[in-house]
Design a protein around this motif. Structure first.
Motif, PDB file in Angstrom:
ATOM      1  N   TYR A   1       0.877  -1.180   0.000  1.00 13.84           N
ATOM      2  CA  TYR A   1       0.000   0.000   0.000  1.00 13.84           C
ATOM      3  C   TYR A   1       0.907   1.221   0.000  1.00 13.84           C
ATOM      4  O   TYR A   1       1.800   1.330   0.844  1.00 13.84           O
ATOM      5  CB  TYR A   1      -0.859  -0.023   1.269  1.00 13.84           C
ATOM      6  CG  TYR A   1      -1.536   1.288   1.607  1.00 13.84           C
ATOM      7  CD1 TYR A   1      -2.886   1.501   1.319  1.00 13.84           C
ATOM      8  CD2 TYR A   1      -0.837   2.308   2.244  1.00 13.84           C
ATOM      9  CE1 TYR A   1      -3.498   2.705   1.644  1.00 13.84           C
ATOM     10  CE2 TYR A   1      -1.448   3.518   2.566  1.00 13.84           C
ATOM     11  CZ  TYR A   1      -2.778   3.702   2.262  1.00 13.84           C
ATOM     12  OH  TYR A   1      -3.394   4.887   2.585  1.00 13.84           O
ATOM     13  N   HIS A   2       0.699   2.124  -0.931  1.00 14.88           N
ATOM     14  CA  HIS A   2       1.554   3.307  -1.013  1.00 14.88           C
ATOM     15  C   HIS A   2       0.728   4.529  -1.378  1.00 14.88           C
ATOM     16  O   HIS A   2      -0.196   4.448  -2.185  1.00 14.88           O
ATOM     17  CB  HIS A   2       2.648   3.085  -2.077  1.00 14.88           C
ATOM     18  CG  HIS A   2       3.586   4.236  -2.200  1.00 14.88           C
ATOM     19  ND1 HIS A   2       3.594   5.081  -3.287  1.00 14.88           N
ATOM     20  CD2 HIS A   2       4.530   4.705  -1.351  1.00 14.88           C
ATOM     21  CE1 HIS A   2       4.520   6.010  -3.101  1.00 14.88           C
ATOM     22  NE2 HIS A   2       5.105   5.805  -1.941  1.00 14.88           N
ATOM     23  N   MET A   3       1.057   5.655  -0.759  1.00 14.84           N
ATOM     24  CA  MET A   3       0.382   6.918  -1.086  1.00 14.84           C
ATOM     25  C   MET A   3       1.337   7.782  -1.891  1.00 14.84           C
ATOM     26  O   MET A   3       2.484   8.005  -1.450  1.00 14.84           O
ATOM     27  CB  MET A   3       0.094   7.694   0.201  1.00 14.84           C
ATOM     28  CG  MET A   3      -1.189   7.324   0.861  1.00 14.84           C
ATOM     29  SD  MET A   3      -1.318   8.356   2.353  1.00 14.84           S
ATOM     30  CE  MET A   3      -3.073   8.552   2.393  1.00 14.84           C
ATOM     31  N   ALA A   4       0.887   8.291  -3.007  1.00 12.88           N
ATOM     32  CA  ALA A   4       1.701   9.239  -3.772  1.00 12.88           C
ATOM     33  C   ALA A   4       1.928  10.471  -2.895  1.00 12.88           C
ATOM     34  O   ALA A   4       1.046  10.853  -2.115  1.00 12.88           O
ATOM     35  CB  ALA A   4       0.972   9.620  -5.057  1.00 12.88           C
TER      36      ALA A   4
ATOM     37  N   LEU B   1       8.809  10.823   0.755  1.00 10.30           N
ATOM     38  CA  LEU B   1       9.006   9.750  -0.220  1.00 10.30           C
ATOM     39  C   LEU B   1       9.368   8.491   0.547  1.00 10.30           C
ATOM     40  O   LEU B   1       9.835   8.555   1.677  1.00 10.30           O
ATOM     41  CB  LEU B   1      10.124  10.129  -1.196  1.00 10.30           C
ATOM     42  CG  LEU B   1       9.800  11.347  -2.070  1.00 10.30           C
ATOM     43  CD1 LEU B   1      11.013  11.740  -2.893  1.00 10.30           C
ATOM     44  CD2 LEU B   1       8.611  11.076  -2.978  1.00 10.30           C
ATOM     45  N   GLY B   2       9.162   7.347  -0.071  1.00 10.99           N
ATOM     46  CA  GLY B   2       9.484   6.098   0.624  1.00 10.99           C
ATOM     47  C   GLY B   2       8.333   5.656   1.505  1.00 10.99           C
ATOM     48  O   GLY B   2       7.356   6.383   1.691  1.00 10.99           O
ATOM     49  N   MET B   3       8.472   4.443   2.048  1.00 11.85           N
ATOM     50  CA  MET B   3       7.382   3.857   2.829  1.00 11.85           C
ATOM     51  C   MET B   3       7.416   4.363   4.274  1.00 11.85           C
ATOM     52  O   MET B   3       8.433   4.253   4.947  1.00 11.85           O
ATOM     53  CB  MET B   3       7.522   2.326   2.834  1.00 11.85           C
ATOM     54  CG  MET B   3       7.266   1.681   1.485  1.00 11.85           C
ATOM     55  SD  MET B   3       5.513   1.701   1.048  1.00 11.85           S
ATOM     56  CE  MET B   3       4.977   0.200   1.869  1.00 11.85           C
TER      57      MET B   3
ATOM     58  N   ILE C   1       3.482   0.730   5.841  1.00 19.37           N
ATOM     59  CA  ILE C   1       3.907  -0.650   6.116  1.00 19.37           C
ATOM     60  C   ILE C   1       2.786  -1.385   6.853  1.00 19.37           C
ATOM     61  O   ILE C   1       2.431  -2.517   6.516  1.00 19.37           O
ATOM     62  CB  ILE C   1       5.231  -0.668   6.915  1.00 19.37           C
ATOM     63  CG1 ILE C   1       6.361  -0.117   6.031  1.00 19.37           C
ATOM     64  CG2 ILE C   1       5.568  -2.078   7.415  1.00 19.37           C
ATOM     65  CD1 ILE C   1       7.648   0.214   6.768  1.00 19.37           C
ATOM     66  N   GLU C   2       2.158  -0.703   7.804  1.00 21.15           N
ATOM     67  CA  GLU C   2       1.074  -1.338   8.551  1.00 21.15           C
ATOM     68  C   GLU C   2      -0.124  -1.604   7.636  1.00 21.15           C
ATOM     69  O   GLU C   2      -0.730  -2.676   7.677  1.00 21.15           O
ATOM     70  CB  GLU C   2       0.657  -0.449   9.723  1.00 21.15           C
ATOM     71  CG  GLU C   2      -0.300  -1.180  10.647  1.00 21.15           C
ATOM     72  CD  GLU C   2      -1.104  -0.261  11.539  1.00 21.15           C
ATOM     73  OE1 GLU C   2      -0.558   0.788  11.938  1.00 21.15           O
ATOM     74  OE2 GLU C   2      -2.270  -0.597  11.812  1.00 21.15           O
ATOM     75  N   LEU C   3      -0.468  -0.616   6.785  1.00 18.92           N
ATOM     76  CA  LEU C   3      -1.630  -0.820   5.912  1.00 18.92           C
ATOM     77  C   LEU C   3      -1.366  -1.892   4.852  1.00 18.92           C
ATOM     78  O   LEU C   3      -2.296  -2.560   4.398  1.00 18.92           O
ATOM     79  CB  LEU C   3      -2.067   0.502   5.280  1.00 18.92           C
ATOM     80  CG  LEU C   3      -2.730   1.471   6.261  1.00 18.92           C
ATOM     81  CD1 LEU C   3      -3.341   2.649   5.550  1.00 18.92           C
ATOM     82  CD2 LEU C   3      -3.791   0.771   7.082  1.00 18.92           C
TER      83      LEU C   3
ATOM     84  N   ILE D   1      -3.710   7.881  -5.195  1.00 20.96           N
ATOM     85  CA  ILE D   1      -3.430   9.067  -6.012  1.00 20.96           C
ATOM     86  C   ILE D   1      -3.963  10.325  -5.324  1.00 20.96           C
ATOM     87  O   ILE D   1      -3.393  11.401  -5.420  1.00 20.96           O
ATOM     88  CB  ILE D   1      -4.133   8.908  -7.395  1.00 20.96           C
ATOM     89  CG1 ILE D   1      -3.670   7.626  -8.086  1.00 20.96           C
ATOM     90  CG2 ILE D   1      -3.949  10.121  -8.289  1.00 20.96           C
ATOM     91  CD1 ILE D   1      -2.182   7.565  -8.288  1.00 20.96           C
ATOM     92  N   GLN D   2      -5.098  10.154  -4.654  1.00 15.97           N
ATOM     93  CA  GLN D   2      -5.684  11.263  -3.893  1.00 15.97           C
ATOM     94  C   GLN D   2      -6.395  10.683  -2.676  1.00 15.97           C
ATOM     95  O   GLN D   2      -7.205   9.766  -2.833  1.00 15.97           O
ATOM     96  CB  GLN D   2      -6.665  12.038  -4.782  1.00 15.97           C
ATOM     97  CG  GLN D   2      -7.250  13.269  -4.099  1.00 15.97           C
ATOM     98  CD  GLN D   2      -8.051  14.117  -5.069  1.00 15.97           C
ATOM     99  OE1 GLN D   2      -7.503  14.804  -5.921  1.00 15.97           O
ATOM    100  NE2 GLN D   2      -9.363  14.071  -4.955  1.00 15.97           N
TER     101      GLN D   2
END
Ligand code: ADP
Length: 245
Positions: free
Chosen positions: A75-78, A88-90, A95-97, A126-127
């Motif tokens: 799971y990553h948020m822009a 930037l980066g996790m 990591i938890e999500l 993305i948003q």
């Protein structure tokens, strides 16, 4: 910012919705051509992509399991998805999500059907406007279906909140931030099972029970939108997908 009024004199929410009203939800399947399966979801202002690759060989090799496959979820948020640019980066939250996403999806994927293999699941926000984990689970289920990964069911998810003392469905970021409680719920309707239930904040046991019932009812609509997205992509006979409803 001072806490805004979250329920007005007509019983409506800050974005004009009734307590039991979902935001506008849009889903598309097969949107990323470099993935084996993919989906896009919009839940109000929350917009994200889910992508699936695999099953493929496990790298590094020592992680492979002899009797079952591995779901590798990210799971990553822009950085542009939130008001304050995210680093930037996790982050720890991401990591938890990623783990929350994996544990929900593992309840429906038939991992034993692809031993020694792995499936990558990416969720890219993305948003963000509240409910990204639940939208991510809903979209990842569609992307897994699009990739042809064997599953017992597709998961549908939303979050119930308590705002100004009222239980509401599908909370947005402001409701999440200023409300009394946030309860993300993911359901596998065909299995009649809750596969994720979290609570931040404070609710009575009665409110939790009522909130689960609200989510069960809302999830019928989310499932219809999921099935409709698959139908539009595959143009299959209605009968073919009815088993998911
Ligand atoms: P979820 O997105 O599943 O509801 P949270 O409860 O952690 O997860 O977050 C609620 C909302 O807060 C997110 O949807 C997003 O709109 C906002 N948010 C989360 N992380 C950040 C961040 N790093 N910066 C700004 N806003 C954030």
């Amino acid at each position: 910012m001072a806490k805004p009024k979250l329920i007005d004199e007509n019983g409506l929410r800050i974005d004009g919705r009734r307590p039991d009203e979902l935001r506008r939800i849009r889903m598309e399947v097969g949107v990323l051509k470099k993935m084996d399966g993919s989906a896009y979801i919009e839940v109000g202002g929350t917009k994200l992509y889910a992508g699936v690759i695999g099953p493929r060989e496990v790298h590094p090799k020592h992680l492979e399991l002899p009797d079952r496959g591995i779901l590798n979820c990210r799971y990553h948020m822009a950085s542009f998805s939130v008001d304050e640019r995210k680093t930037l980066g996790m982050t720890r939250r991401e990591i938890e999500l990623s783990k929350v996403l994996r544990e929900a999806l593992e309840t429906v994927v038939f991992l034993e059907e692809f031993p020694r293999m792995m499936v990558d699941v990416f969720v890219e926000v993305i948003q963000a406007d509240g409910g990204t984990r639940t939208a991510g689970i809903t979209a990842a289920s569609l992307a897994l279906a699009d990739a042809g990964i064997p599953m017992a069911d597709m998961i549908c998810a939303t979050a119930v909140g308590k705002v100004d003392g009222t239980l509401v469905i599908d909370i947005n970021e402001i409701e999440d931030k200023y409300g009394e409680a946030d309860m993300p719920i993911a359901i596998a309707p065909q299995l009649n099972s809750i596969v994720l239930l979290q609570l931040n904040g404070r609710m009575t046991a009665d409110e939790i029970e009522k909130g689960i019932m609200m989510a069960q009812s809302a999830i019928k609509k989310i499932r219809e939108i999921q099935v409709d997205a698959l139908k539009r992509n595959y143009k299959v006979e209605r009968d073919g997908l009815e088993k998911w409803l």
